[in-house]
Design an enzyme around this catalytic site. Structure first.
Site, short mmCIF file in Angstrom:
data_model
loop_
_atom_site.label_atom_id
_atom_site.label_comp_id
_atom_site.label_asym_id
_atom_site.label_seq_id
_atom_site.Cartn_x
_atom_site.Cartn_y
_atom_site.Cartn_z
CB CYS A 65 41.98 9.01 -94.64
SG CYS A 65 40.71 10.29 -94.53
CB CYS A 69 35.43 8.59 -99.04
SG CYS A 69 35.34 10.12 -98.07
CB CYS A 72 39.06 7.30 -100.74
SG CYS A 72 40.68 8.04 -100.45
CB CYS A 109 46.72 20.00 -106.87
SG CYS A 109 46.03 20.81 -108.32
CB CYS A 142 45.04 24.21 -106.03
SG CYS A 142 43.38 23.68 -105.55
CB CYS A 202 39.19 23.76 -107.38
SG CYS A 202 39.46 22.23 -108.29
NE ARG A 272 42.22 20.78 -112.91
CZ ARG A 272 42.26 21.38 -111.71
NH1 ARG A 272 42.31 20.66 -110.61
NH2 ARG A 272 42.24 22.69 -111.62
#
Length: 408
Positions: A65, A69, A72, A109, A142, A202, A272
């Protein structure tokens, strides 16, 4: 009336607590944690009964990626030895989804690393959504693909997506401390795009990154204002090779307080328990089911979760039941407008308030006596006798992107 009775009354009316009340929940002592769970559990059962919704993650594209972040394992510059692969084909992704559905999941998801999808990526994911829906039209889908450009949310909905996930993660004031390649406002914009397209939004948070109680309250209140239908609460999985690998700030009791505070602020939404529950809640996971009405089944994006059959046994042993495909998750006043962009007005003002685990970006009655004791300052660091449980962090080596059977 004591703090917890006040919060229960407000939760049953869908009324927002004050910031001071939310902070007081986080500041309660470990001695009072069962009282806090019992109170928040009353609100949870009022709106969701004893149902637990199961969600299943499919990592469509792992690693590499360009975003930075800090939490991550798929980030730019990550040294974590995770699985790295490009886009799964629709048949591969739908097969992975089917494994989760066969294990009891009612929502799949679909997650992909990256800043955000190109139009070609949206085409790919749309093909995958259609393949899953052709397999089982009752499955909720999702998508979680990063920052959305204009028109992309609408295209995902047209393909059959039910929801879109994009987490705020932390407070606006500290967001720049964990990510520099995009902004907090970018994330808010994507949640609003999902709402505007008629997708069920979400959006949640990650706890355990060194944030203060005020940061946690800020992000949960910001989520209430954004009014998502699902609020995933991730607990940081400190993976080796990431900047936050040494951040072990959570105890099981603190995790329970964070979940309780989220439930009080967001009484009638799907809360969740997402990434990190096995690492930080550990044997206290069943208590967390009294606070949250939704979990992820099996593994996460780049780390392993609890065995799927163990999740199911835990739910049954705790006196809860898996929510069936034909059951509506949200209370009637929210479910009737899920595809219309939010839940409408709420008493007490404001809105209300799942995704990927933190490795990628889940009977009480009245209280007697005086309720909880006077709040004691909550510690954000492990107790001196508590060593980081690095043995509980395992890189995912099965399921999507591998030849091994998934954990579902």
């Amino acid at each position: 009336m004591d703090l917890l009775n006040t919060l229960v009354d407000k939760g049953l009316r869908r009324e927002s607590p004050t910031r001071e009340e939310a902070l007081a929940v986080l500041a309660t002592s470990d001695d009072d944690v069962l009282d806090v769970v019992a109170a928040a559990g009353k609100v949870r059962r009022h709106w969701f009964g004893r149902r637990v919704k199961l969600n299943y993650l499919v990592n469509l594209k792992s690693g590499l990626c360009p975003e930075d972040c800090s939490y991550c394992s798929q980030r730019l510059g990550s040294k974590a030895e995770i699985l790295k692969y490009t886009w799964l084909k629709p048949d591969q992704a739908s097969a992975a989804a089917a494994a989760g559905v066969s294990g009891g999941a009612k929502r799949v998801c679909l997650v992909a690393s990256g800043r955000g999808p190109t139009d070609r990526d949206v085409d790919r994911v749309s093909d995958t959504i259609r393949a899953i829906k052709e397999q089982d039209e009752s499955v909720e889908v999702c998508a979680c693909l990063g920052l959305l450009s204009d028109g992309q949310a609408e295209r995902l909905r047209e393909a059959g997506a039910d929801a879109y996930n994009h987490n705020l993660n932390t407070s606006e004031s500290t967001y720049g401390d964990i990510t520099t390649t995009h902004t907090y406002a970018d994330r808010v914009d994507t949640v609003n795009k999902a709402h505007a397209a008629g997708l069920s939004a979400c959006s949640g948070l990650i706890a355990g990154m060194g944030e203060s109680d005020e940061d946690l309250v800020d992000v949960v209140f910001a989520l209430r204002e954004l009014d998502p239908d699902s609020v995933p609460v991730n607990f940081l999985i400190p993976m080796e090779g990431t900047p936050l690998a040494k951040e072990w700030h959570l105890t099981p009791q603190r995790c329970l307080r964070i979940l309780a505070m989220t439930r009080f602020v967001c009484p009638d939404v799907e809360v969740r328990i997402a990434g990190g529950r096995e690492v930080h809640l550990r044997t206290m996971q069943p208590l967390a089911l009294h606070l949250a009405n939704s979990i992820f089944l099996g593994d996460y994006l780049t780390s392993e979760g609890q065995a799927g059959h163990t999740d199911l046994e835990m739910i049954a042993d705790a006196g809860f039941e898996v929510e069936g495909a034909g059951e509506v998750t949200l209370p009637e006043h929210r479910a009737s407008v899920v595809r219309g962009g939010g839940c409408g007005s709420h008493e007490g003002g404001g809105g209300c308030g799942s995704h990927a685990g933190a490795d990628g970006d889940s009977g009480c009655g009245a209280h007697t006596g005086d309720g909880v004791c006077a709040p004691a300052p909550a510690s954000t660091a492990p107790r001196p006798s508590e060593e980081p449980r690095t043995d509980l962090v395992a890189v995912r080596r099965r399921g999507a992107g591998t030849d091994l059977a998934p954990n579902a």
